[in-house]
Design a protein around this motif. Structure first.
Motif, mmCIF file in Angstrom:
data_model
loop_
_atom_site.group_PDB
_atom_site.id
_atom_site.type_symbol
_atom_site.label_atom_id
_atom_site.label_comp_id
_atom_site.label_asym_id
_atom_site.label_seq_id
_atom_site.Cartn_x
_atom_site.Cartn_y
_atom_site.Cartn_z
ATOM 1 N N UNK A 261 18.237 -39.667 30.148
ATOM 2 C CA UNK A 261 18.434 -40.965 29.498
ATOM 3 C C UNK A 261 17.287 -41.915 29.849
ATOM 4 N N UNK A 262 16.740 -41.785 31.057
ATOM 5 C CA UNK A 262 15.595 -42.608 31.447
ATOM 6 C C UNK A 262 14.387 -42.287 30.559
ATOM 7 N N UNK A 263 14.199 -41.019 30.238
ATOM 8 C CA UNK A 263 13.104 -40.619 29.349
ATOM 9 C C UNK A 263 13.368 -41.091 27.918
ATOM 10 N N UNK A 264 14.637 -41.092 27.517
ATOM 11 C CA UNK A 264 15.019 -41.645 26.216
ATOM 12 C C UNK A 264 14.636 -43.124 26.139
ATOM 13 N N UNK A 265 14.911 -43.865 27.216
ATOM 14 C CA UNK A 265 14.561 -45.282 27.268
ATOM 15 C C UNK A 265 13.042 -45.469 27.231
ATOM 16 N N UNK A 266 12.327 -44.583 27.950
ATOM 17 C CA UNK A 266 10.863 -44.663 27.957
ATOM 18 C C UNK A 266 10.300 -44.399 26.561
ATOM 19 N N UNK A 267 10.866 -43.418 25.860
ATOM 20 C CA UNK A 267 10.415 -43.117 24.503
ATOM 21 C C UNK A 267 10.646 -44.302 23.572
ATOM 22 N N UNK A 268 11.783 -44.980 23.746
ATOM 23 C CA UNK A 268 12.084 -46.154 22.935
ATOM 24 C C UNK A 268 11.081 -47.276 23.196
ATOM 25 N N UNK A 269 10.739 -47.465 24.458
ATOM 26 C CA UNK A 269 9.765 -48.510 24.814
ATOM 27 C C UNK A 269 8.381 -48.182 24.260
ATOM 28 N N UNK A 270 7.994 -46.906 24.332
ATOM 29 C CA UNK A 270 6.692 -46.490 23.784
ATOM 30 C C UNK A 270 6.632 -46.791 22.286
ATOM 31 N N UNK A 271 7.715 -46.462 21.580
ATOM 32 C CA UNK A 271 7.777 -46.715 20.140
ATOM 33 C C UNK A 271 7.687 -48.206 19.845
ATOM 34 N N UNK A 272 8.441 -49.001 20.579
ATOM 35 C CA UNK A 272 8.474 -50.447 20.355
ATOM 36 C C UNK A 272 7.112 -51.083 20.603
ATOM 37 N N UNK A 273 6.495 -50.746 21.730
ATOM 38 C CA UNK A 273 5.182 -51.313 22.082
ATOM 39 C C UNK A 273 4.116 -50.875 21.086
ATOM 40 N N UNK A 274 4.160 -49.605 20.707
ATOM 41 C CA UNK A 274 3.163 -49.074 19.766
ATOM 42 C C UNK A 274 3.251 -49.764 18.413
ATOM 43 N N UNK A 279 0.649 -49.887 15.289
ATOM 44 C CA UNK A 279 0.706 -48.455 14.967
ATOM 45 C C UNK A 279 1.895 -48.224 14.037
ATOM 46 N N UNK A 280 1.704 -47.582 12.899
ATOM 47 C CA UNK A 280 2.805 -47.389 11.943
ATOM 48 C C UNK A 280 3.897 -46.477 12.497
ATOM 49 N N UNK A 281 5.126 -46.766 12.120
ATOM 50 C CA UNK A 281 6.258 -45.984 12.599
ATOM 51 C C UNK A 281 6.213 -44.531 12.175
ATOM 52 N N UNK A 282 5.483 -44.244 11.086
ATOM 53 C CA UNK A 282 5.398 -42.874 10.583
ATOM 54 C C UNK A 282 4.765 -41.921 11.598
ATOM 55 N N UNK A 283 4.008 -42.481 12.543
ATOM 56 C CA UNK A 283 3.378 -41.657 13.584
ATOM 57 C C UNK A 283 4.429 -40.891 14.382
ATOM 58 N N UNK A 284 5.599 -41.495 14.531
ATOM 59 C CA UNK A 284 6.648 -40.897 15.355
ATOM 60 C C UNK A 284 7.604 -40.003 14.558
ATOM 61 N N UNK A 285 7.398 -39.924 13.255
ATOM 62 C CA UNK A 285 8.291 -39.119 12.408
ATOM 63 C C UNK A 285 8.366 -37.659 12.844
ATOM 64 N N UNK A 286 7.234 -36.995 13.162
ATOM 65 C CA UNK A 286 7.329 -35.597 13.625
ATOM 66 C C UNK A 286 8.198 -35.431 14.867
ATOM 67 N N UNK A 287 8.141 -36.393 15.781
ATOM 68 C CA UNK A 287 8.956 -36.307 16.996
ATOM 69 C C UNK A 287 10.440 -36.499 16.672
ATOM 70 N N UNK A 288 10.737 -37.399 15.739
ATOM 71 C CA UNK A 288 12.131 -37.593 15.325
ATOM 72 C C UNK A 288 12.657 -36.327 14.643
ATOM 73 N N UNK A 289 11.828 -35.710 13.814
ATOM 74 C CA UNK A 289 12.226 -34.469 13.149
ATOM 75 C C UNK A 289 12.427 -33.339 14.148
#
Length: 343
Positions: A261-274, A279-289
């Motif tokens: 869950x800590x890594x989940x929180x870190x991933x969320x923070x990385x997305x938010x800051x980016x 940085x467009x949200x589409x960059x993270x689409x492959x990771x979500x998929x």
């Protein structure tokens, strides 16, 4: 090298199950890839003779890959957008989650429904379906059959919600010139993303609202997903406390703490800051998929170890929990919206 020798064959079986399950899930999104994967695993399992050499890899998929899926889910969370939406929908979200968990707990105590099943169905119904079940299962040490039962129950009420909620919204007089009210209803009362999308898209299509309802519903749904964090942490503490009360050895906070869950929180923070940096949200689409695919792989592994006959035989009580949670969430969501004058 030893890892692949030990786990490779089992992981490969789960991969082979996951590919057609994902394709079928794309064709029938209301059902979803995880359900097809569980069914595929249950059907394939009895026909495989050399189960022992697959055991380690399949266990790895059902436990570790499930956690990796939750971590990657964080790359779909822009916390800034989530918090902006949460200002409006947070009271409803908190009330629906509390209602579902209370109903699940009461049924567990009064009808002697197994605690893990009640917890998984209650959390899955109130937060975000399969993803919440995936996050909760390792924390409470749920076995494969319990996870399969919970996913099956969630699937049943997903389909019902996607089919009937647009008609319910219309009968109750939700605004047809704005997608906001029905979007909040779908985002708080429907548990899985696929069914949230289906219900909201139907409303948009019927009343020619473009993607107003869908955009609102999905953002509210993401806000609900954040509840994974406090829920898993609380469950970890409760499990340790129960073990201490019953004087069970081998259960400690360090062992059951959901570090993923800590890594989940870190991933969320990385997305938010980016995204704040442009940085467009589409960059993270492959990771979500990839997160979705990992959940499908893990569900295939869970289905492989699930006894279909036993699942059907013991399915009545989990369905009752799911129905009561579903009805409770629906009534509270509608009541809260009426109270807050959102119709």
């Amino acid at each position: 090298m030893n890892f692949f020798k030990k786990n490779g064959k089992g992981i490969l079986v789960c991969l082979i199950l996951a590919i057609p399950a994902q394709l079928l899930g794309n064709v029938f999104p209301v059902v979803g890839g995880p359900v097809f994967a569980i069914l595929g695993g249950m059907i394939l399992g009895p026909f495989i003779k050399s189960r022992e050499e697959l055991k380690s890899g399949i266990k790895f998929a059902s436990k570790k890959i499930l956690q990796y899926a939750v971590i990657l889910l964080g790359f779909g969370m822009n916390l800034r957008v989530v918090f902006e939406t949460g200002k409006q929908s947070l009271p409803i979200i908190l009330c629906t989650i509390t209602t579902s968990l209370m109903i699940a707990y009461i049924l567990h105590r009064t009808m002697h429904i197994p605690g893990n099943i009640s917890t998984l169905v209650g959390v899955g119904s109130s937060i975000c379906g399969g993803s919440a079940i995936a996050a909760t299962a390792p924390v409470i040490d749920a076995d494969e059959e319990e996870v399969a039962q919970a996913i099956s129950v969630i699937f049943l009420f997903n389909i019902l919600a996607a089919l009937i909620f647009p008609a319910v919204g219309s009968a109750l007089g939700f605004s047809t010139t704005s997608g906001e009210a029905f979007g909040i209803f779908a985002g708080t009362a429907v548990n899985d993303t696929s069914s949230v999308t289906a219900a909201a898209s139907t409303w948009d299509s019927i009343y020619h609202l473009g993607s107003q309802t869908l955009d609102k519903a999905v953002t509210v749904k993401l806000t609900r997903t954040l509840a994974i964090i406090p829920i898993t942490l609380v469950l970890a503490f409760l499990r340790v406390r129960k073990a201490e009360t019953e004087k069970k050895d081998g259960v400690s906070l360090k062992k059951v703490f959901p570090f993923f869950i800590l890594f989940f929180m870190a991933a969320s923070l990385i997305t938010t800051i980016s995204m704040a940096a442009g940085i467009p949200g589409e960059v993270f689409t492959p990771l979500k998929n990839l997160s979705k695919f990992f959940i499908i792989m893990a569900m295939g592994a869970i289905g492989f170890h699930t006894d279909l006959g036993k699942l059907i035989k013991s399915g009545g009580k989990p369905i009752l929990v799911g129905f009561c949670c579903w009805m409770g969430i629906t009534v509270v969501s509608l009541g809260m919206q009426h109270f807050m004058h959102l119709w």
